[in-house]
Design an enzyme around this catalytic site. Sequence first.
Site, mmCIF file in Angstrom:
data_model
loop_
_atom_site.group_PDB
_atom_site.id
_atom_site.type_symbol
_atom_site.label_atom_id
_atom_site.label_comp_id
_atom_site.label_asym_id
_atom_site.label_seq_id
_atom_site.Cartn_x
_atom_site.Cartn_y
_atom_site.Cartn_z
ATOM 1 N NE ARG A 50 -3.856 -1.975 2.399
ATOM 2 C CZ ARG A 50 -4.492 -2.393 3.461
ATOM 3 N NH1 ARG A 50 -4.196 -1.894 4.648
ATOM 4 N NH2 ARG A 50 -5.436 -3.287 3.357
ATOM 5 C CB CYS A 51 4.403 1.753 -0.183
ATOM 6 S SG CYS A 51 5.700 2.997 -0.148
#
Length: 170
Positions: A50-51
């Site tokens: 989720r970066c």
Amino acid sequence: MFRRIAIIIALLGAAPAFADSFTFDSIDGSTLSLDDWKGQPVLVVNTASRCGFTPQYDGLQALYDTYRDKGLVVLAVPSNDFRQELASEAEVKDFCELNFDLDIPMTTITRVTGPQAHPLYKWLATQGFAPGWNFNKALIAPDGRFVKGWGATTRPMSAPITAQIDAALN
């Protein structure tokens, strides 16, 4: 005299100079051992699904595709240390296969910072490299020495990384 110094260093628990005998649990359920890759350079990358740097998975796969036949190993180490990883290994594996078609070796979700960090990352810290964010990259030479590390903003296929890989392969 040298022997006394070596004994003192051993008693003080000095970090080894080489990355050997480190193992990880694989996201596929087996074990990944750096011993299996002796004689090959290994680029170790702490990752997170989720970066904002997650699109670098494409670059990591491209790097692996470009250099794997020459001996490079790219090892993805999913970590939630920066609170951006999915909740389970199954979710990480599915996410990476569906969105990036990855076939690079990948560990289970692993600590990379702090007192609970994986032993490889503790060793890297003694070499002057500690991840400050996701997608930090550390190159380990074929002989197990730490070569160089890069932060998240350095793309996998960038000249600084590929030049070091080329040197490690020659």
